[in-house]
Design a protein around this motif. Sequence first.
Motif: not given
Length: 170
Positions: A30-40, A20-23, A11-17
């Motif tokens: 406990n979805f660290e093994d299936r979901i990653s999110v970053r600014i994009g 962070k909420l998604a992370q 997942a990406i979002d342009i909003s740092e906020k």
Amino acid sequence: LALDYGCTVTAIDISEKRVKLAQENIKKFNFEDRISVRIGDANALDFEDEQFDGVIGNSVMLFLDHDKACSEISRVLKPGGRFVLTNESMPLSPLGRLSRKFGLSYRSKELESYVVQRLTPGRIDELARKYFSGVDYTLNFGLLLQLFWGARLLFDKIGRLFKPGASYHK
């Protein structure tokens, strides 16, 4: 997608906020093994060509350059991949127009200044023909969903009168 279908999700979002909420939510559930999110930025995706089986855009197109975003999405999709777009902010939506006119959603007023171009049915068709093949889309104004969302916004607004500082952002 990760929960119901076991998909690996990027997942990406342009909003740092929002990232962070998604992370925080990913870690909480406990979805660290299936979901990653970053600014994009969907106008300039930082992914290799033909990397994804599917791309989902949820209420984001009105904030993007439609041609840049669709070009990037078609580039990162594998052959036969799917692009699913949900967009409840269409200009023809009667309840969306009422919400904007009467300020039922303070978030709508805040975000309004970031709107680049709203999608119309003709624009959706134009983009679909230009960037994607095998296009199938449904135009659905979702009045029932909009009624529920409008009612929620109204109740939230009324609730804030009695609970200073309360917000559905929490």
